[in-house]
Design a protein around this motif. Sequence first.
Motif, short mmCIF file in Angstrom:
data_model
loop_
_atom_site.label_atom_id
_atom_site.label_comp_id
_atom_site.label_asym_id
_atom_site.label_seq_id
_atom_site.Cartn_x
_atom_site.Cartn_y
_atom_site.Cartn_z
N GLU A 74 -8.95 7.29 -6.36
CA GLU A 74 -8.25 6.37 -7.25
C GLU A 74 -6.88 6.94 -7.63
O GLU A 74 -5.86 6.25 -7.58
CB GLU A 74 -9.09 6.11 -8.51
CG GLU A 74 -8.47 5.10 -9.45
CD GLU A 74 -9.36 4.79 -10.64
OE1 GLU A 74 -8.87 4.15 -11.59
OE2 GLU A 74 -10.55 5.19 -10.62
N ASP A 75 -6.86 8.21 -8.02
CA ASP A 75 -5.58 8.84 -8.38
C ASP A 75 -4.66 8.99 -7.18
O ASP A 75 -3.45 8.78 -7.28
CB ASP A 75 -5.84 10.23 -9.01
CG ASP A 75 -6.39 10.14 -10.41
OD1 ASP A 75 -6.55 9.02 -10.93
OD2 ASP A 75 -6.67 11.21 -10.99
N ARG A 78 -2.91 5.81 -6.43
CA ARG A 78 -1.76 5.57 -7.32
C ARG A 78 -0.56 6.39 -6.88
O ARG A 78 0.59 5.91 -6.91
CB ARG A 78 -2.13 5.90 -8.77
CG ARG A 78 -2.92 4.80 -9.48
CD ARG A 78 -2.94 5.02 -10.98
NE ARG A 78 -3.68 6.23 -11.34
CZ ARG A 78 -4.97 6.25 -11.65
NH1 ARG A 78 -5.67 5.13 -11.64
NH2 ARG A 78 -5.57 7.37 -11.97
N ARG A 81 1.45 4.95 -4.06
CA ARG A 81 2.12 3.68 -4.38
C ARG A 81 3.19 3.98 -5.43
O ARG A 81 3.01 3.72 -6.61
CB ARG A 81 1.12 2.65 -4.86
CG ARG A 81 0.07 2.27 -3.82
CD ARG A 81 -0.92 1.25 -4.33
NE ARG A 81 -1.92 0.92 -3.31
CZ ARG A 81 -3.09 1.55 -3.16
NH1 ARG A 81 -3.41 2.55 -3.99
NH2 ARG A 81 -3.92 1.21 -2.21
#
Length: 327
Positions: A74-75, A78, A81
């Motif tokens: 998940e990190d 991020r 992006r």
Amino acid sequence: MMSSSSPPTPRTKALLFDIGGVVVLSPLAAITTYEQSLNLPAGYINSAIAAAAPNGAFQRLERGEMRLDDAFFEDFGRDVRNRGVWARMVARRKSEGQEAGDRGSRKEDFDEATQRIDAKALFWTMMRAARHPDPHVFPAVQALVALGRARSTAASPSAAERNDAFVVGALSNAVVFPEGVRDERGELFDAGVVLGRPESGATATATCSSGGGGASAAIPPLFDTFLHSAHLGLRKPDPRVYALALERLTLAARERGVVGADERLRPDEVLFLDDIGANLKVARECGLRTCKVEIGRTQEAVRVLEGAVGVERGALVGAGGGRGAKL
């Protein structure tokens, strides 16, 4: 009268290798292919990962501060992006005449392009690409370890003039793979090479910013000392990791009689090979000699190694070589 020529290069008493992109193949080509499949600007993903330093997901994983689990992905998603990195790359492409008008500049352009990035698929694509030994450097390392140990066997630790023995170490930014970890396809991931002493219930392998893990033989027993970032809690280019590497190399050099029991290696007696410019820059600031290993031109680094340890050209690898790798 003072000579205008540069001082002689100190004798090499230690070689220090990065793993990914040097001893084993770099995943950067796989990243490029992945970018092309999504029509992303060339170099965007690696730039986004680098821009997240020092506390991005990848950097924390390499320091052993994160587990390889859903929270990491998940990190990591991020981090890759990053609109700021995207905007800078689009602006550069326009200044170079590669883009026209507002193409790529709008938020919806960024969102549309980057929402297709699958963090898990990207990560495992990089890992799969980096499980193979470099065809030039890996066999050269095997030969160098044998040569260094053969020379140290003949060395006299108390002699005033020592022979040309040397030790061989590795310094890798690396991650720990949990035992039984599966990739985005649900397939059991075979890291190929165990890099560093694994923690309980885990195996370890090198990673992307430093290159990648993988080959057909265990790597740590190959080296006189092996420094693994996730086990140390430090990663390149932190100056502290180079100081620690010098300490570990000194201990190995004492054990093999390359230096005396009360002697220490000088930084300029160590040649460090890496494929990342930022890692080499800090290493030079710490006093180490360095060699940049270029992707696709690793045989040139082998030529530098031949000169560093005083063997004839071609002794460590077959025909090839050329310009590019510089001490």
